[in-house]
Enzyme design. Sequence first.
Site, short mmCIF file in Angstrom:
data_model
loop_
_atom_site.label_atom_id
_atom_site.label_comp_id
_atom_site.label_asym_id
_atom_site.label_seq_id
_atom_site.Cartn_x
_atom_site.Cartn_y
_atom_site.Cartn_z
N TYR A 151 14.46 6.40 -1.69
CA TYR A 151 14.42 6.92 -0.31
C TYR A 151 14.47 5.77 0.69
O TYR A 151 15.24 5.78 1.65
CB TYR A 151 13.14 7.74 -0.14
CG TYR A 151 12.92 8.34 1.24
CD1 TYR A 151 13.48 9.57 1.58
CD2 TYR A 151 12.13 7.69 2.19
CE1 TYR A 151 13.26 10.13 2.83
CE2 TYR A 151 11.91 8.26 3.44
CZ TYR A 151 12.47 9.48 3.76
OH TYR A 151 12.24 10.03 4.99
N VAL A 184 5.53 12.81 10.13
CA VAL A 184 5.75 13.96 11.02
C VAL A 184 5.42 15.24 10.26
O VAL A 184 5.81 15.40 9.09
CB VAL A 184 7.21 13.99 11.53
CG1 VAL A 184 7.40 15.15 12.50
CG2 VAL A 184 7.56 12.67 12.20
P1 NAD Z 1 12.49 18.81 5.76
O1 NAD Z 1 12.45 18.64 4.29
O2 NAD Z 1 11.58 19.77 6.42
O3 NAD Z 1 13.99 19.18 6.23
C1 NAD Z 1 15.11 18.57 5.65
C2 NAD Z 1 16.25 19.57 5.68
O4 NAD Z 1 17.39 18.94 5.07
C3 NAD Z 1 15.96 20.85 4.90
O5 NAD Z 1 16.28 21.99 5.68
C4 NAD Z 1 16.89 20.74 3.69
O6 NAD Z 1 17.34 21.98 3.20
C5 NAD Z 1 18.04 19.92 4.27
N1 NAD Z 1 18.86 19.31 3.23
C6 NAD Z 1 18.46 18.75 2.06
N2 NAD Z 1 19.54 18.38 1.34
C7 NAD Z 1 20.63 18.72 2.07
C8 NAD Z 1 22.03 18.60 1.86
N3 NAD Z 1 22.54 18.06 0.73
N4 NAD Z 1 22.86 19.04 2.83
C9 NAD Z 1 22.36 19.60 3.96
N5 NAD Z 1 21.07 19.76 4.21
C10 NAD Z 1 20.20 19.31 3.26
O7 NAD Z 1 12.31 17.34 6.35
P2 NAD Z 1 11.94 16.78 7.81
O8 NAD Z 1 10.58 16.23 7.71
O9 NAD Z 1 12.29 17.73 8.86
O10 NAD Z 1 12.92 15.52 7.84
C11 NAD Z 1 14.01 15.39 8.72
C12 NAD Z 1 14.47 13.94 8.71
O11 NAD Z 1 13.41 13.08 9.16
C13 NAD Z 1 14.88 13.42 7.34
O12 NAD Z 1 15.97 12.54 7.49
C14 NAD Z 1 13.66 12.63 6.89
O13 NAD Z 1 13.98 11.65 5.94
C15 NAD Z 1 13.21 12.06 8.20
N6 NAD Z 1 11.81 11.64 8.22
C16 NAD Z 1 10.80 12.54 8.00
C17 NAD Z 1 9.47 12.11 8.09
C18 NAD Z 1 8.31 13.05 7.91
O14 NAD Z 1 7.16 12.59 7.83
N7 NAD Z 1 8.50 14.36 7.87
C19 NAD Z 1 9.19 10.78 8.38
C20 NAD Z 1 10.24 9.89 8.59
C21 NAD Z 1 11.54 10.34 8.53
#
Ligand code: NAD
Length: 257
Positions: A151, A184
């Site tokens: 990741y 988040v």
């Molecule tokens: P989440 O898991 O709630 O949402 C991610 C979404 O991506 C889901 O709806 C999933 O179905 C979709 N997805 C997965 N594989 C896919 C594919 N092959 N094609 C299309 N869609 C796909 O995650 P989130 O927390 O909302 O994360 C959003 C972004 O923020 C991500 O890039 C994550 O890495 C980043 N992020 C999250 C956090 C955190 O703490 N939540 C922290 C830093 C960065």
Amino acid sequence: MGRLDGKVAIITGAARGMGETTARLFAKEGAQVVIGDVLDKEGQAVADSIGEQAHYLHLDVTSEADWQKAVALASSLGSYNVLVNNAAILYYAAITEATPDDYLKVIRVNQLGPYIGIRESFAAMKAAGGGSIINISSIDGLQSKNGLSAYSSTKWALRGLTKSAALEYGPHNIRVNTVHPGGVFTAMHAAGDKTEPNDDDNAFYVNHPLPRVGLPIEIANMSLYLASDDSSYSTGSEFIVDGGWNAGMRLDLLPTS
Ligand code: NAD
């Protein structure tokens, strides 16, 4: 008047979490939004609840054909000029426990997906007179954690991809930046069915400058800034929204205010 009036945005991974919140905010600010995800039922429900400014389509970010359909849909709605590469998967494993296939699976979604999206969007954004591409990286694209090699590699890679794309696309008035969220409160963060974080959810952050977990809207607000013309002179840069995590930890054994 909305800050995104007249703009058309594709947001990947917008069936839930930060992507969903971003789609809702962008629509509220006047944009037409294309919600792309592999969770078709959830994504369609989000689009339906937003209304006529939202359009769901199945977009597996690893598929060039899906990207071509998404760009065609966005272009049919007006000037396609905003892309938020938000979709990603989280994967924890020690380096010696994961296999090369495990590693590549994460690379394909988190790194190759945004690359294809940027590549497929170029001609349409250029024809639209410019645009803004927002790559959602992470605190793990600035530092890392044990167990997070795949990741974290992808989130660091987005910074390099962003800088290279900013150099190539800048003369066409297409800006490319990364956003670096800290923790988040979403499904990726084990939010489960809860809509509000409680003390247990905030406990991990107790020694961070802002001692709480972040909320999806706090990241969406940064993406709104980058999608809007307010950020017209920013490209190739990193925008950190992490409650100060990257600044360091407050140490209980040292003096503090
Ligand atoms: P989440 O898991 O709630 O949402 C991610 C979404 O991506 C889901 O709806 C999933 O179905 C979709 N997805 C997965 N594989 C896919 C594919 N092959 N094609 C299309 N869609 C796909 O995650 P989130 O927390 O909302 O994360 C959003 C972004 O923020 C991500 O890039 C994550 O890495 C980043 N992020 C999250 C956090 C955190 O703490 N939540 C922290 C830093 C960065």
